[in-house]
Scaffold this motif. Structure first.
Motif, short mmCIF file in Angstrom:
data_model
loop_
_atom_site.label_atom_id
_atom_site.label_comp_id
_atom_site.label_asym_id
_atom_site.label_seq_id
_atom_site.Cartn_x
_atom_site.Cartn_y
_atom_site.Cartn_z
N SER A 242 0.81 -1.22 0.00
CA SER A 242 0.00 0.00 0.00
C SER A 242 0.84 1.27 0.00
CB SER A 242 -0.93 0.02 1.22
OG SER A 242 -0.18 0.13 2.42
N ILE A 243 2.06 1.22 0.49
CA ILE A 243 2.89 2.42 0.61
C ILE A 243 3.17 3.09 -0.74
CG2 ILE A 243 5.27 3.15 1.11
CD1 ILE A 243 3.43 3.26 3.47
N PRO A 244 3.56 2.34 -1.80
CA PRO A 244 3.79 3.01 -3.09
C PRO A 244 2.55 3.74 -3.59
CG PRO A 244 4.73 0.81 -3.11
CD PRO A 244 3.93 0.91 -1.86
N GLY A 245 1.38 3.14 -3.39
CA GLY A 245 0.15 3.80 -3.82
C GLY A 245 -0.10 5.07 -3.04
N LEU A 246 0.17 5.05 -1.74
CA LEU A 246 -0.01 6.26 -0.93
C LEU A 246 0.98 7.34 -1.35
CD1 LEU A 246 -1.35 7.71 1.42
CD2 LEU A 246 0.32 6.64 2.95
N ASN A 247 2.22 6.96 -1.60
CA ASN A 247 3.21 7.94 -2.06
C ASN A 247 2.78 8.59 -3.37
OD1 ASN A 247 4.86 7.43 0.13
ND2 ASN A 247 6.10 5.91 -0.93
N LYS A 248 2.20 7.78 -4.27
CA LYS A 248 1.72 8.32 -5.55
C LYS A 248 0.57 9.30 -5.31
CE LYS A 248 1.60 8.29 -10.12
NZ LYS A 248 0.41 9.09 -10.39
N LYS A 249 -0.33 8.97 -4.40
CA LYS A 249 -1.44 9.87 -4.09
C LYS A 249 -0.93 11.18 -3.51
CE LYS A 249 -4.87 6.23 -3.28
NZ LYS A 249 -5.71 5.54 -2.27
N ILE A 250 0.11 11.11 -2.68
CA ILE A 250 0.67 12.34 -2.10
C ILE A 250 1.28 13.21 -3.20
CG2 ILE A 250 2.50 13.22 -0.60
CD1 ILE A 250 1.99 10.80 1.21
N GLU A 251 2.01 12.59 -4.11
CA GLU A 251 2.61 13.35 -5.21
C GLU A 251 1.54 13.98 -6.09
OE1 GLU A 251 5.14 10.70 -7.30
OE2 GLU A 251 6.55 10.44 -5.65
N ASP A 252 0.51 13.20 -6.42
CA ASP A 252 -0.57 13.72 -7.26
C ASP A 252 -1.32 14.85 -6.55
OD1 ASP A 252 0.12 11.86 -9.14
OD2 ASP A 252 -1.49 10.46 -8.66
N SER A 253 -1.52 14.70 -5.26
CA SER A 253 -2.22 15.73 -4.50
C SER A 253 -1.42 17.03 -4.47
CB SER A 253 -2.49 15.25 -3.07
OG SER A 253 -3.33 14.11 -3.08
N ALA A 254 -0.11 16.90 -4.29
CA ALA A 254 0.74 18.09 -4.28
C ALA A 254 0.67 18.81 -5.62
CB ALA A 254 2.18 17.70 -3.95
N SER A 255 0.71 18.05 -6.71
CA SER A 255 0.63 18.66 -8.04
C SER A 255 -0.72 19.33 -8.25
CB SER A 255 0.85 17.59 -9.12
OG SER A 255 2.14 17.01 -8.99
N SER A 256 -1.79 18.67 -7.77
CA SER A 256 -3.13 19.23 -7.94
C SER A 256 -3.30 20.54 -7.17
CB SER A 256 -4.18 18.22 -7.50
OG SER A 256 -4.15 17.06 -8.30
N VAL A 257 -2.82 20.53 -5.93
CA VAL A 257 -2.94 21.75 -5.11
C VAL A 257 -2.15 22.89 -5.75
CG1 VAL A 257 -2.37 22.79 -2.89
CG2 VAL A 257 -3.45 20.54 -2.97
N ASP A 258 -0.95 22.58 -6.25
CA ASP A 258 -0.16 23.61 -6.94
C ASP A 258 -0.92 24.17 -8.14
OD1 ASP A 258 1.89 23.36 -5.15
OD2 ASP A 258 3.09 22.02 -6.41
N ALA B 182 -9.91 27.21 -5.51
CA ALA B 182 -9.60 26.94 -4.10
C ALA B 182 -10.46 25.79 -3.57
CB ALA B 182 -9.83 28.20 -3.27
N GLN B 183 -11.69 25.71 -4.02
CA GLN B 183 -12.55 24.58 -3.61
C GLN B 183 -12.00 23.26 -4.13
OE1 GLN B 183 -16.32 25.92 -5.19
NE2 GLN B 183 -16.95 26.84 -3.25
N LYS B 184 -11.48 23.27 -5.34
CA LYS B 184 -10.86 22.06 -5.90
C LYS B 184 -9.66 21.64 -5.05
CE LYS B 184 -13.36 21.45 -9.66
NZ LYS B 184 -14.14 20.20 -9.92
N ALA B 185 -8.85 22.62 -4.64
CA ALA B 185 -7.69 22.30 -3.79
C ALA B 185 -8.14 21.73 -2.45
CB ALA B 185 -6.85 23.57 -3.57
#
Length: 227
Positions: free
Chosen positions: A66-82, A194-197
């Protein structure tokens, strides 16, 4: 003489039987003493001694997967928020909207393409009526039928042109209202981003909580039972 031989043989037979009985009894006693030990040594290990280890290994494997999937979600979330907090992105959307509104206004303005459509269709119907009035190729009933059809088309085209003009003028006013509120629209676009973030952050929070629950179970399996 015979009796003495028989007596001697009987004595030996009785002694032999007594020895056999004694050996059999001794064997039963020894077997009864030894059998519980053997039975205990040959028993398989109970489930309580192996299940926690197997459960820990299973949870560890699941956590590692599960850890690689969580790391990918964190990276995607960071890109989305940016992306959703990028002011330049909102500015580009306003510029695109401004260009679209400008093009639409050019098409529906008083001298635009839309305003000329009805006029051209109406002029065509009127020209056909004038030509038919001077036409000599058709019989009177044929000529009358054709003129009736073109009169009907002219009348309907006039009504359609008026409706088109009304719709066009209303659309022009709305486009101009949108233009005059461009700054407010810009703020609305930024609020939407901002709502999307915020949605991205909430999803990531849930993902991390699920991973934490899984990790708690894994850590709980590190301690021996009863410790």
């Amino acid at each position: 003489m015979t009796k003495s031989r028989f007596g001697a043989c009987g004595s030996r037979t009785l002694a032999f039987v007594a020895a056999a009985v004694w050996l059999a009894g001794s064997s039963l006693i020894l077997f009864s003493l030894a059998s519980p030990v053997l039975a205990e040594d040959s028993r398989p290990l109970g489930p309580d001694a192996i299940t926690p280890v197997e459960e820990f290994a299973r949870q560890l494997e699941e956590f590692k997967k599960s850890i690689p999937g969580l790391n990918k979600k964190i990276e995607d979330s960071a890109s989305s928020v940016d992306r959703w907090t990028d002011v330049e992105k909102a500015r580009k959307e306003i510029e695109e909207l401004r260009a679209l509104v400008g093009a639409a206004l050019g098409a529906v303005s008083d001298n635009g393409v839309v305003s000329q459509l009805g006029a051209r269709a109406l002029d065509h119907a009127r020209d056909k009526l004038r030509m038919l009035e001077q036409e000599t190729r058709f019989r009177p009933e044929e000529k009358q039928f054709l003129m009736d059809q073109w009169r009907r088309l002219k009348d309907e085209t006039e009504r359609a042109t008026e409706e088109l003009g009304t719709a066009r003028r209303e659309f022009v006013e709305l486009l101009r209202t949108l233009q005059s509120n461009e700054d407010f629209v810009d703020e609305l676009i930024q609020i939407r981003q901002a709502q999307k973030a915020l949605e991205v952050i909430r999803r990531l929070t849930q993902d991390i909580r699920e991973a934490s629950d899984q990790l708690k179970k894994l850590i709980g399996g590190i301690k021996p039972p009863g410790a």
